[in-house]
Design a protein around this motif. Structure first.
Motif, PDB file in Angstrom:
ATOM      1  N   TYR A 144       1.104  -1.256  -0.172  1.00  0.00           N
ATOM      2  CA  TYR A 144      -0.339  -0.673   0.200  1.00  0.00           C
ATOM      3  C   TYR A 144       1.100   1.181  -0.136  1.00  0.00           C
ATOM      4  O   TYR A 144       0.126   2.194  -0.332  1.00  0.00           O
ATOM      5  N   ALA A 145       2.102   0.823   0.420  1.00  0.00           N
ATOM      6  CA  ALA A 145       2.737   2.300   0.552  1.00  0.00           C
ATOM      7  C   ALA A 145       2.875   2.470  -0.750  1.00  0.00           C
ATOM      8  O   ALA A 145       3.630   3.608  -0.757  1.00  0.00           O
ATOM      9  N   VAL A 146       3.959   1.545  -1.576  1.00  0.00           N
ATOM     10  CA  VAL A 146       4.522   2.418  -2.645  1.00  0.00           C
ATOM     11  C   VAL A 146       3.199   2.028  -3.583  1.00  0.00           C
ATOM     12  O   VAL A 146       3.170   3.813  -4.916  1.00  0.00           O
ATOM     13  N   GLU A 147       1.726   1.906  -3.616  1.00  0.00           N
ATOM     14  CA  GLU A 147       0.804   2.469  -4.145  1.00  0.00           C
ATOM     15  C   GLU A 147       0.068   3.967  -3.865  1.00  0.00           C
ATOM     16  O   GLU A 147       0.401   4.574  -4.498  1.00  0.00           O
ATOM     17  N   ASP A 167       9.001   4.285   1.746  1.00  0.00           N
ATOM     18  CA  ASP A 167       9.760   4.447   2.771  1.00  0.00           C
ATOM     19  C   ASP A 167       9.175   5.229   3.777  1.00  0.00           C
ATOM     20  O   ASP A 167       9.280   4.937   5.097  1.00  0.00           O
ATOM     21  N   LEU A 168       9.361   6.371   3.538  1.00  0.00           N
ATOM     22  CA  LEU A 168       9.007   7.863   4.580  1.00  0.00           C
ATOM     23  C   LEU A 168       7.170   6.985   5.091  1.00  0.00           C
ATOM     24  O   LEU A 168       7.281   6.986   6.511  1.00  0.00           O
ATOM     25  N   SER A 169       6.591   6.788   4.787  1.00  0.00           N
ATOM     26  CA  SER A 169       5.123   6.228   4.527  1.00  0.00           C
ATOM     27  C   SER A 169       5.039   5.182   5.377  1.00  0.00           C
ATOM     28  O   SER A 169       3.890   5.624   6.334  1.00  0.00           O
ATOM     29  N   ARG A 170       5.882   4.048   4.965  1.00  0.00           N
ATOM     30  CA  ARG A 170       5.143   3.068   5.592  1.00  0.00           C
ATOM     31  C   ARG A 170       4.876   3.029   7.379  1.00  0.00           C
ATOM     32  O   ARG A 170       4.004   2.243   7.917  1.00  0.00           O
ATOM     33  N   PRO A 171       5.656   3.620   8.231  1.00  0.00           N
ATOM     34  CA  PRO A 171       6.145   3.997   9.632  1.00  0.00           C
ATOM     35  C   PRO A 171       4.715   3.899   9.835  1.00  0.00           C
ATOM     36  O   PRO A 171       3.870   3.695  11.143  1.00  0.00           O
ATOM     37  N   THR A 172       3.909   4.613   8.830  1.00  0.00           N
ATOM     38  CA  THR A 172       2.634   5.402   9.365  1.00  0.00           C
ATOM     39  C   THR A 172       1.594   4.635   9.601  1.00  0.00           C
ATOM     40  O   THR A 172       0.657   4.755   9.731  1.00  0.00           O
ATOM     41  N   ILE A 173       1.733   3.565   8.747  1.00  0.00           N
ATOM     42  CA  ILE A 173       0.319   2.439   7.616  1.00  0.00           C
ATOM     43  C   ILE A 173       0.537   1.361   8.959  1.00  0.00           C
ATOM     44  O   ILE A 173       1.181   0.718   9.228  1.00  0.00           O
TER      45      ILE A 173
END
Length: 258
Positions: A144-147, A167-173
């Motif tokens: 999902y982070a990549v999408e 990579d920035l957004s992944r830890p928030t998901i």
């Protein structure tokens, strides 16, 4: 890695340069790293402050996760750093926070820059949050982070750029991402923006499919005297797609009002 105590938590921030102050407010899933390219240029002429919203980057997910909390943390951070007046520069979610700051603390705001954002008030916000939650459950947080990253950047964005924002957004998901998305989707500035009296610049990428040019124009028209600039070849994260053009617009606007 500097932190500042802001009420019930510590907020990670960066500050560089000297001169009139800019407060940079990142997008959903972003962090201070979002501003790296433009900060190197802007800090030659301005004091540049950026910080991680709660649950993003290196700021803990403590307390309220919302647009209003993001805005309040930014204003309090500037006060703690001895900055009395500043220009909030907000991208997407950060644009909402910039509007909130301008409305809450007008005497402290020299001007406002709102990039790839909207006046809110769109129907179907709860459905959009539910769709995001269902998609995360279906494909997993990493995919999902990549999408999500690919959907926010220009069509010509490199795979490296897509991966970097993923990579920035992944830890928030999923938790912080969905809480903050819920807050974003609930915003409605349409009855309030007329109260903003500070000089305002609205920036939008011509490939922004999330808050397109027409939405940016609607936002501009709600703020007396606001101007709008369109960045060619940029998507919803125009500062990533076209950092030089973005930085030039910020610098020129800020220089014209300080």
């Amino acid at each position: 890695m500097p932190y500042q105590q802001i009420e019930d938590t510590e907020i990670h921030y960066r500050m560089s340069g000297s001169g009139p102050a800019l407060l940079l407010l990142h997008s959903l899933g972003g962090s201070v790293a979002l501003w790296d390219d433009v900060t190197r240029t802007l800090s030659k002429r301005f004091t540049v402050v950026s910080f991680d919203a709660r649950g993003h980057g290196d700021s803990p997910a403590r307390g309220e996760i919302s647009v209003q909390r993001f805005a309040r943390d930014g204003a309090l951070l500037c006060a703690a750093l001895g900055i009395d007046r500043f220009i909030p520069v907000g991208l997407s979610m950060g644009g909402h926070a910039a509007m909130q700051i301008a409305l809450d603390t007008p005497a402290r705001v020299r001007g406002v820059i709102i990039a790839d954002s909207s006046a809110g008030g769109r129907p179907g916000g709860a459905a959009r949050v539910a769709q995001a939650a269902a998609r995360i459950a279906e494909i997993g947080a990493d995919a999902y982070a990549v999408e999500y990253s690919r959907s926010r950047l220009a069509k010509a964005a490199s795979e490296a750029a897509v991966r970097a924002f993923a990579d920035l957004s992944r830890p928030t998901i999923p938790d912080v991402f969905l809480l903050q998305l819920t807050s974003i989707q609930s915003q409605d500035w349409t009855a309030r923006l007329g109260a903003i009296r500070a000089p305002t610049l609205v920036i939008v990428g011509d490939e922004d499919s999330s808050t397109p040019v027409a939405e940016a124009a609607r936002l501009r028209d709600m703020i007396a005297g606001a101007n709008m600039a369109v960045i060619e070849g940029a998507g919803h994260l125009s500062v990533i797609d076209k950092p030089e053009a973005f930085g030039t617009l910020v610098a020129n606007f800020a220089s014209s009002i300080v």
